[in-house]
Motif scaffolding. Structure first.
Motif, PDB file in Angstrom:
ATOM      1  N   UNK A 241      53.334   0.590  95.505  1.00  0.00           N
ATOM      2  CA  UNK A 241      52.244   0.588  95.167  1.00  0.00           C
ATOM      3  C   UNK A 241      51.066   0.377  96.002  1.00  0.00           C
ATOM      4  N   UNK A 242      51.423  -0.287  97.127  1.00  0.00           N
ATOM      5  CA  UNK A 242      50.106  -0.696  98.213  1.00  0.00           C
ATOM      6  C   UNK A 242      50.816  -0.420  99.483  1.00  0.00           C
ATOM      7  N   UNK A 243      50.866   0.854  99.925  1.00  0.00           N
ATOM      8  CA  UNK A 243      51.437   1.272 100.937  1.00  0.00           C
ATOM      9  C   UNK A 243      50.463   0.952 102.172  1.00  0.00           C
ATOM     10  N   UNK A 244      50.903   0.642 103.653  1.00  0.00           N
ATOM     11  CA  UNK A 244      49.838   0.497 104.559  1.00  0.00           C
ATOM     12  C   UNK A 244      49.438   1.875 104.839  1.00  0.00           C
ATOM     13  N   UNK A 245      48.066   1.780 105.420  1.00  0.00           N
ATOM     14  CA  UNK A 245      47.208   2.945 105.355  1.00  0.00           C
ATOM     15  C   UNK A 245      46.826   3.049 106.842  1.00  0.00           C
ATOM     16  N   UNK A 246      46.943   2.183 107.805  1.00  0.00           N
ATOM     17  CA  UNK A 246      46.820   2.307 109.104  1.00  0.00           C
ATOM     18  C   UNK A 246      47.772   2.050 110.033  1.00  0.00           C
ATOM     19  N   UNK A 247      47.962   2.410 111.379  1.00  0.00           N
ATOM     20  CA  UNK A 247      49.082   2.305 112.321  1.00  0.00           C
ATOM     21  C   UNK A 247      49.328   0.831 112.418  1.00  0.00           C
ATOM     22  N   UNK A 248      48.297   0.109 112.411  1.00  0.00           N
ATOM     23  CA  UNK A 248      48.852  -1.421 112.699  1.00  0.00           C
ATOM     24  C   UNK A 248      49.339  -2.027 111.658  1.00  0.00           C
ATOM     25  N   UNK A 249      49.131  -1.762 110.464  1.00  0.00           N
ATOM     26  CA  UNK A 249      49.560  -2.050 109.133  1.00  0.00           C
ATOM     27  C   UNK A 249      50.887  -1.663 109.098  1.00  0.00           C
ATOM     28  N   UNK A 250      51.197  -0.589 109.237  1.00  0.00           N
ATOM     29  CA  UNK A 250      52.606   0.043 109.191  1.00  0.00           C
ATOM     30  C   UNK A 250      53.479  -0.488 110.267  1.00  0.00           C
ATOM     31  N   UNK A 251      53.008  -0.695 111.364  1.00  0.00           N
ATOM     32  CA  UNK A 251      53.886  -1.426 112.475  1.00  0.00           C
ATOM     33  C   UNK A 251      54.272  -2.788 112.231  1.00  0.00           C
ATOM     34  N   UNK A 279      56.342   7.614 110.380  1.00  0.00           N
ATOM     35  CA  UNK A 279      57.024   8.582 109.733  1.00  0.00           C
ATOM     36  C   UNK A 279      57.515   8.039 108.357  1.00  0.00           C
ATOM     37  N   UNK A 280      57.842   6.838 108.181  1.00  0.00           N
ATOM     38  CA  UNK A 280      58.608   6.287 107.177  1.00  0.00           C
ATOM     39  C   UNK A 280      57.551   5.221 106.407  1.00  0.00           C
ATOM     40  N   UNK A 281      56.662   4.419 107.052  1.00  0.00           N
ATOM     41  CA  UNK A 281      55.924   3.452 106.587  1.00  0.00           C
ATOM     42  C   UNK A 281      54.348   3.716 106.055  1.00  0.00           C
ATOM     43  N   UNK A 282      53.793   4.504 107.207  1.00  0.00           N
ATOM     44  CA  UNK A 282      52.560   4.557 106.823  1.00  0.00           C
ATOM     45  C   UNK A 282      52.247   5.598 105.721  1.00  0.00           C
ATOM     46  N   UNK A 283      51.433   5.124 104.784  1.00  0.00           N
ATOM     47  CA  UNK A 283      51.002   5.794 103.549  1.00  0.00           C
ATOM     48  C   UNK A 283      52.238   6.341 102.580  1.00  0.00           C
ATOM     49  N   UNK A 284      53.459   5.631 102.841  1.00  0.00           N
ATOM     50  CA  UNK A 284      54.865   5.899 102.301  1.00  0.00           C
ATOM     51  C   UNK A 284      54.939   5.202 100.919  1.00  0.00           C
ATOM     52  N   UNK A 285      55.039   6.111  99.948  1.00  0.00           N
ATOM     53  CA  UNK A 285      55.124   5.388  98.346  1.00  0.00           C
ATOM     54  C   UNK A 285      56.602   5.207  98.056  1.00  0.00           C
ATOM     55  N   UNK A 286      57.539   5.391  99.045  1.00  0.00           N
ATOM     56  CA  UNK A 286      58.853   5.111  98.995  1.00  0.00           C
ATOM     57  C   UNK A 286      59.454   4.481 100.257  1.00  0.00           C
ATOM     58  N   UNK A 287      60.286   3.354 100.120  1.00  0.00           N
ATOM     59  CA  UNK A 287      60.859   2.727 101.026  1.00  0.00           C
ATOM     60  C   UNK A 287      62.396   2.679 100.792  1.00  0.00           C
ATOM     61  N   UNK A 288      63.277   3.505 101.788  1.00  0.00           N
ATOM     62  CA  UNK A 288      64.569   3.301 101.705  1.00  0.00           C
ATOM     63  C   UNK A 288      65.403   2.826 102.746  1.00  0.00           C
TER      64      UNK A 288
END
Length: 292
Positions: A241-251, A279-288
């Motif tokens: 419900x709070x996905x990372x929205x920047x590249x730095x956050x996603x990494x 591809x899997x974390x940035x703005x991702x609403x699902x983590x698998x």
């Protein structure tokens, strides 16, 4: 830690769950473990394949201490006998520090020997460990062999329980990667505790005490609004419900994912942490997560 009361035995005489304020579809209690029947039911699971709306329909179960999760079963797993559930092997998630858990895994899987004279730093080739081409250093860049620390929390863009119901409905539809999803109810304090509560052994080759991973899931609940949505024999699916929205956050989050489940990158569709983050974390609403 006080033991959480288990309301599931009440369903033996009241299969509909009306005494708990529920209206359960046909289903049954599961007490099967790798060592034989457990002393009390581990979960209730529906008999039929779940459908969109089923998750929300049982939202009242939370008031009785029962939390929903989808179980992906095949014909041979109706009683979960093939899952090798081992509740007796689990500790308590609250006894573990999530950063210590992740740091330990990071140092085990991301460590390499830097060599400033090499064009490709890192003597240990990832293909020696994982059967892949990039060096370990390239795989975990922009980070190094030392644990980079926890990622910062990100703002919610949805109510966590509403996002969970949304993702559960999408997985319930035909065509999702779940083969035969069944809705289950598990006695647990919080969604993050569900895998340990049933003694799930999906990450067996990575970590035998799943409560240590649940400590990380608790931290992700707090920082990213995750909920445990689905379990298969060796796969875990979370809503976010709070996905990372920047590249730095996603990494930064991807680094935690690598420590939590190295196979996601080492044996996944993306060769490096940077690619995985994009591809899997940035703005991702699902983590698998999947463990070999």
């Amino acid at each position: 830690m006080a033991t959480l009361p288990n309301p599931l035995p009440r369903l033996t005489a009241d299969p509909s769950g009306r005494a708990l304020g529920l209206d359960l579809p046909p289903g049954g209690l599961v007490d099967t473990t790798i060592d034989g029947p457990w002393h009390e039911p581990l979960l209730w699971r529906a008999e039929d394949r779940t459908a969109p709306g089923d998750w929300a329909a049982l939202s009242a179960a939370r008031n009785s201490g029962l939390l929903p999760v989808l179980l992906d079963l095949d014909d041979a797993q109706d009683d979960l006998g093939g899952w090798e559930l081992a509740p007796d092997e689990m500790s308590y998630a609250g006894d573990h520090d999530p950063e210590e858990v992740l740091a330990e895994f990071w140092e085990e899987h991301a460590a390499y020997e830097p060599d400033a004279d090499e064009d490709r730093p890192g003597e240990e080739e990832a293909d020696e460990v994982y059967g892949r081409g990039p060096t370990v250093a390239e795989m975990v860049a922009p980070y190094g062999p030392l644990w980079p620390g926890l990622a910062a929390a990100t703002p919610l863009d949805a109510d966590p329980n509403a996002r969970a119901a949304e993702i559960a409905d999408s997985l319930a539809r035909s065509g999702s990667w779940l083969k035969r999803p069944r809705l289950a109810l598990v006695p647990a304090r919080r969604s993050a505790d569900i895998p340990a509560a049933i003694g799930w052994s999906g990450p067996l080759n990575h970590e035998n005490d799943v409560a240590r991973l649940c400590a990380v899931l608790r931290s992700w609940e707090d920082r990213f609004g995750i909920r445990v949505i689905a379990l298969a024999f060796d796969r875990l699916v979370l809503s976010v419900a709070a996905p990372p929205t920047t590249t730095a956050e996603a990494e930064a989050v991807a680094a935690e994912h690598f420590a939590f489940c190295p196979d996601n990158i080492a044996q996944g569709d993306h060769d490096t942490l940077r690619e995985y983050a994009e591809h899997e974390v940035l703005n991702g609403r699902v983590w698998s997560f999947w463990w070999d």
